[in-house]
Design a protein around this motif. Structure first.
Motif, PDB file in Angstrom:
ATOM      1  N   THR A 202      26.568   1.577 -19.876  1.00 24.66           N
ATOM      2  CA  THR A 202      27.842   1.154 -19.372  1.00 24.66           C
ATOM      3  C   THR A 202      29.098   1.248 -20.333  1.00 24.66           C
ATOM      4  OG1 THR A 202      27.435  -1.211 -19.745  1.00 24.66           O
ATOM      5  CG2 THR A 202      26.669  -0.068 -17.727  1.00 24.66           C
ATOM      6  N   GLY A 203      28.623   1.056 -21.809  1.00 25.90           N
ATOM      7  CA  GLY A 203      29.504   0.940 -22.687  1.00 25.90           C
ATOM      8  C   GLY A 203      30.143  -0.212 -23.100  1.00 25.90           C
TER       9      GLY A 203
ATOM     10  N   ALA B  78      30.259  -4.372 -16.300  1.00 23.05           N
ATOM     11  CA  ALA B  78      28.815  -3.705 -16.229  1.00 23.05           C
ATOM     12  C   ALA B  78      28.804  -3.699 -14.808  1.00 23.05           C
ATOM     13  CB  ALA B  78      27.821  -4.291 -17.305  1.00 23.05           C
ATOM     14  N   LYS B  79      28.892  -4.904 -14.010  1.00 22.20           N
ATOM     15  CA  LYS B  79      28.481  -4.638 -12.786  1.00 22.20           C
ATOM     16  C   LYS B  79      29.531  -3.895 -11.919  1.00 22.20           C
ATOM     17  CE  LYS B  79      25.910  -9.233 -12.330  1.00 22.20           C
ATOM     18  NZ  LYS B  79      26.100 -10.494 -11.603  1.00 22.20           N
ATOM     19  N   THR B  80      30.846  -4.044 -12.397  1.00 20.14           N
ATOM     20  CA  THR B  80      31.756  -3.183 -11.676  1.00 20.14           C
ATOM     21  C   THR B  80      31.730  -1.701 -11.905  1.00 20.14           C
ATOM     22  OG1 THR B  80      33.445  -4.662 -11.984  1.00 20.14           O
ATOM     23  CG2 THR B  80      34.236  -2.634 -11.740  1.00 20.14           C
ATOM     24  N   PHE B  81      31.250  -1.450 -13.279  1.00 21.84           N
ATOM     25  CA  PHE B  81      30.785  -0.014 -13.608  1.00 21.84           C
ATOM     26  C   PHE B  81      29.619   0.509 -12.882  1.00 21.84           C
ATOM     27  CE2 PHE B  81      28.662   3.117 -15.924  1.00 21.84           C
ATOM     28  CZ  PHE B  81      29.588   3.886 -16.757  1.00 21.84           C
ATOM     29  N   LEU B  82      28.379  -0.306 -12.560  1.00 23.61           N
ATOM     30  CA  LEU B  82      27.338   0.040 -11.793  1.00 23.61           C
ATOM     31  C   LEU B  82      27.879   0.353 -10.290  1.00 23.61           C
ATOM     32  CD1 LEU B  82      24.370   0.007 -11.173  1.00 23.61           C
ATOM     33  CD2 LEU B  82      24.383  -2.204 -10.777  1.00 23.61           C
ATOM     34  N   GLU B  83      28.729  -0.271  -9.619  1.00 28.06           N
ATOM     35  CA  GLU B  83      28.961  -0.005  -8.348  1.00 28.06           C
ATOM     36  C   GLU B  83      29.804   1.313  -8.360  1.00 28.06           C
ATOM     37  OE1 GLU B  83      28.269  -1.515  -5.907  1.00 28.06           O
ATOM     38  OE2 GLU B  83      26.858  -2.626  -7.145  1.00 28.06           O
ATOM     39  N   THR B  84      30.644   1.668  -9.358  1.00 23.33           N
ATOM     40  CA  THR B  84      31.500   2.817  -9.347  1.00 23.33           C
ATOM     41  C   THR B  84      30.438   3.917  -9.582  1.00 23.33           C
ATOM     42  OG1 THR B  84      33.387   1.638 -10.299  1.00 23.33           O
ATOM     43  CG2 THR B  84      33.071   4.194 -10.609  1.00 23.33           C
ATOM     44  N   PHE B  85      29.327   3.762 -10.570  1.00 20.16           N
ATOM     45  CA  PHE B  85      28.308   4.753 -10.871  1.00 20.16           C
ATOM     46  C   PHE B  85      27.730   5.027  -9.844  1.00 20.16           C
ATOM     47  CE2 PHE B  85      24.150   5.877 -12.294  1.00 20.16           C
ATOM     48  CZ  PHE B  85      24.533   6.846 -13.326  1.00 20.16           C
ATOM     49  N   LYS B  86      27.188   4.208  -8.832  1.00 14.92           N
ATOM     50  CA  LYS B  86      26.422   4.162  -7.543  1.00 14.92           C
ATOM     51  C   LYS B  86      27.182   5.286  -6.540  1.00 14.92           C
ATOM     52  CE  LYS B  86      24.161   0.794  -5.827  1.00 14.92           C
ATOM     53  NZ  LYS B  86      23.915  -0.615  -5.744  1.00 14.92           N
ATOM     54  N   ARG B  87      28.601   4.843  -6.552  1.00 11.49           N
ATOM     55  CA  ARG B  87      29.262   5.681  -5.636  1.00 11.49           C
ATOM     56  C   ARG B  87      29.337   7.194  -5.957  1.00 11.49           C
ATOM     57  NH1 ARG B  87      32.412   0.829  -5.251  1.00 11.49           N
ATOM     58  NH2 ARG B  87      33.864   1.614  -6.849  1.00 11.49           N
ATOM     59  N   LEU B  88      29.662   7.270  -7.085  1.00 15.09           N
ATOM     60  CA  LEU B  88      30.093   8.581  -7.705  1.00 15.09           C
ATOM     61  C   LEU B  88      28.567   9.443  -7.470  1.00 15.09           C
ATOM     62  CD1 LEU B  88      31.795   7.902 -11.069  1.00 15.09           C
ATOM     63  CD2 LEU B  88      32.796   9.082  -8.926  1.00 15.09           C
ATOM     64  N   GLN B  89      27.494   8.687  -7.720  1.00 13.44           N
ATOM     65  CA  GLN B  89      26.043   9.380  -7.633  1.00 13.44           C
ATOM     66  C   GLN B  89      25.934   9.994  -6.251  1.00 13.44           C
ATOM     67  OE1 GLN B  89      23.825  10.562  -9.796  1.00 13.44           O
ATOM     68  NE2 GLN B  89      25.443   9.879 -11.590  1.00 13.44           N
TER      69      GLN B  89
ATOM     70  N   ARG C 196      20.006  -5.114 -20.166  1.00 13.39           N
ATOM     71  CA  ARG C 196      20.213  -4.941 -21.645  1.00 13.39           C
ATOM     72  C   ARG C 196      19.035  -4.082 -22.365  1.00 13.39           C
ATOM     73  NH1 ARG C 196      23.196  -9.993 -22.018  1.00 13.39           N
ATOM     74  NH2 ARG C 196      25.303  -9.606 -22.426  1.00 13.39           N
ATOM     75  N   ARG C 197      19.365  -3.283 -23.074  1.00 15.78           N
ATOM     76  CA  ARG C 197      18.373  -2.680 -23.920  1.00 15.78           C
ATOM     77  C   ARG C 197      17.870  -3.408 -25.153  1.00 15.78           C
ATOM     78  NH1 ARG C 197      18.869   3.594 -25.323  1.00 15.78           N
ATOM     79  NH2 ARG C 197      16.842   3.283 -25.809  1.00 15.78           N
ATOM     80  N   LYS C 198      16.752  -3.613 -25.360  1.00 17.33           N
ATOM     81  CA  LYS C 198      16.088  -4.574 -26.253  1.00 17.33           C
ATOM     82  C   LYS C 198      16.915  -4.338 -27.555  1.00 17.33           C
ATOM     83  CE  LYS C 198      11.747  -5.886 -28.469  1.00 17.33           C
ATOM     84  NZ  LYS C 198      10.187  -5.612 -28.449  1.00 17.33           N
ATOM     85  N   GLY C 199      17.064  -5.592 -28.208  1.00 18.88           N
ATOM     86  CA  GLY C 199      17.851  -5.486 -29.439  1.00 18.88           C
ATOM     87  C   GLY C 199      19.445  -4.826 -29.276  1.00 18.88           C
ATOM     88  N   ARG C 200      20.068  -4.791 -28.015  1.00 18.68           N
ATOM     89  CA  ARG C 200      21.498  -4.518 -28.090  1.00 18.68           C
ATOM     90  C   ARG C 200      22.154  -5.310 -26.937  1.00 18.68           C
ATOM     91  NH1 ARG C 200      21.230   2.366 -28.031  1.00 18.68           N
ATOM     92  NH2 ARG C 200      20.001   2.446 -29.955  1.00 18.68           N
ATOM     93  N   ASP C 201      23.455  -5.453 -27.334  1.00 18.91           N
ATOM     94  CA  ASP C 201      24.269  -6.349 -26.362  1.00 18.91           C
ATOM     95  C   ASP C 201      24.591  -5.489 -25.034  1.00 18.91           C
ATOM     96  OD1 ASP C 201      23.909  -8.732 -27.922  1.00 18.91           O
ATOM     97  OD2 ASP C 201      25.751  -8.229 -28.940  1.00 18.91           O
ATOM     98  N   THR C 202      24.670  -4.193 -25.362  1.00 19.99           N
ATOM     99  CA  THR C 202      25.520  -3.312 -24.255  1.00 19.99           C
ATOM    100  C   THR C 202      24.627  -3.287 -23.049  1.00 19.99           C
ATOM    101  OG1 THR C 202      26.441  -1.890 -26.059  1.00 19.99           O
ATOM    102  CG2 THR C 202      26.135  -1.143 -23.752  1.00 19.99           C
TER     103      THR C 202
END
Length: 358
Positions: free
Chosen positions: A42-43, A50-61, A20-26
């Motif tokens: 991750t939005g 967010a973890k699901t988004f991360l796995e998808t993001f890694k596969r796309l990269q 999480r970025r400082k001061g933000r919940d996202t």
């Protein structure tokens, strides 16, 4: 287009972290690419999403990450070829000719195969098949090296390996008696470095690279010999041997030995000579020696020895061939021991007084 690649030939995008970025919940994804910090949102503030988004993001990269042919050729040259090479001039020239293929992905079989085919057709329109085959051999060696898990370790998967269908034909060209006499008579008028290099080649069958690398400590005056064995520097060279100093080259060799400024025997203006192709070609043209190369001086020695009846095993040893079969493929056709019956048949059957049948 492919991302920048690190020195080992792989994309430096492996340590993804969810924070999480400082001061933000996202939740955000952080990673380092080529030493620089990167991030992407991750939005969502839901950790599971967010973890699901991360796995998808890694596969796309990872799907977009590949090592192109240009990087493979570069790493192959730096890590494998250059440390063993005696000279880089031809290899660098070949790399320039392979430039049109540099952005290709060897794991994309269909596209890479099409690109190689188009490159072959373009090259064959401008150069000989043997030249194109030599260039293609470097590409094939580089891809095989990159795919090898114990050597290059640059490719995960099975790459397309181009086909090199060129069949090498043994070149046999030597000087006949009249041509050899013409050459030897012209040698004393040539510059010292050229006359000595040619004289050593035609009298010892040594290769050009061995002659140009020759240094003073390899001249054994007491034994009357030249030790052509390569230095133990780890570089790849063909077999070499020890040869006698002939009466023709001895005075030129002593002159070059005494005048040497770099320790090399073949010098021009106080500097070691790296190549004599241009000068040798000009000399051959002036002597009307058609289709004759420096390496053919070696063949001239071998052919002369074969015609003189020197045993094929001794010719093999003189040339540094690994087996006598290689020597026979080149010179058995002219060796008297290998064709005595054929010669007698020809003389007997086609004598001068034979009647021509109609």
């Amino acid at each position: 287009s492919p991302r920048p690649i690190n020195s080992r030939g792989r994309h430096d995008m492996h340590n993804y972290q969810l924070k999480r970025r400082k001061g933000r919940d996202t939740w955000h994804i952080y990673w380092k690419q080529d030493g620089e910090s990167q991030w992407a949102s991750t939005g969502t503030s839901d950790e599971t999403l967010a973890k699901t988004f991360l796995e998808t993001f890694k596969r796309l990269q990872q799907a977009h990450e590949y090592v192109n042919v240009g990087e493979i050729l570069h790493q192959f040259t730096v890590r494998d070829y250059k440390p063993r090479a005696v000279s880089m001039s031809r290899h660098n020239s070949i790399l320039n000719q392979l430039e049109p293929l540099r952005d290709c992905n060897p794991l994309d079989h269909e596209s890479f195969e099409d690109a190689v085919y188009e490159w072959k057709q373009e090259r064959l329109a401008n150069v000989s098949e043997v030249t194109m085959a030599r260039e293609l051999a470097v590409l094939i060696a580089a891809i095989n090296w990159a795919a090898d898990r114990e050597r290059g370790r640059m490719i995960r998967g099975v790459p397309y390996i181009p086909k090199n269908r060129y069949q090498k034909v043994a070149r046999i060209r030597w000087l006949d008696t009249e041509e050899r006499t013409r050459l030897l008579q012209a040698l004393p008028q040539q510059p010292l470095y050229l006359r000595l290099a040619v004289g050593i080649a035609i009298s010892t069958a040594a290769r050009k690279s061995a002659i140009l690398e020759l240094q003073k400590h390899q001249i054994k005056w007491g034994e009357g010999q030249i030790d052509f064995h390569a230095p133990a520097d780890g570089r790849k060279r063909k077999a070499r041997r020890v040869c006698d100093i002939t009466g023709m080259v001895e005075p030129w060799l002593r002159e070059a030995f005494d005048a040497s400024q770099t320790g090399h025997i073949i010098e021009r203006n106080g500097k070691a000579v790296r190549d004599i192709h241009t000068e040798f070609k000009a000399m051959c043209q002036s002597l009307h020696l058609v289709d004759f190369r420096f390496h053919d001086l070696r063949s001239t020695w071998a052919a002369g020895a074969a015609l003189d009846g020197v045993p094929m095993e001794q010719i093999r040893d003189a040339l540094g061939h690994s087996t006598v079969k290689i020597t026979e493929q080149h010179y058995a056709q002219i060796h008297p021991d290998y064709r005595v019956d054929a010669r007698e048949y020809a003389k007997r059957t086609y004598a001068s007084d034979v009647t021509v049948l109609r």
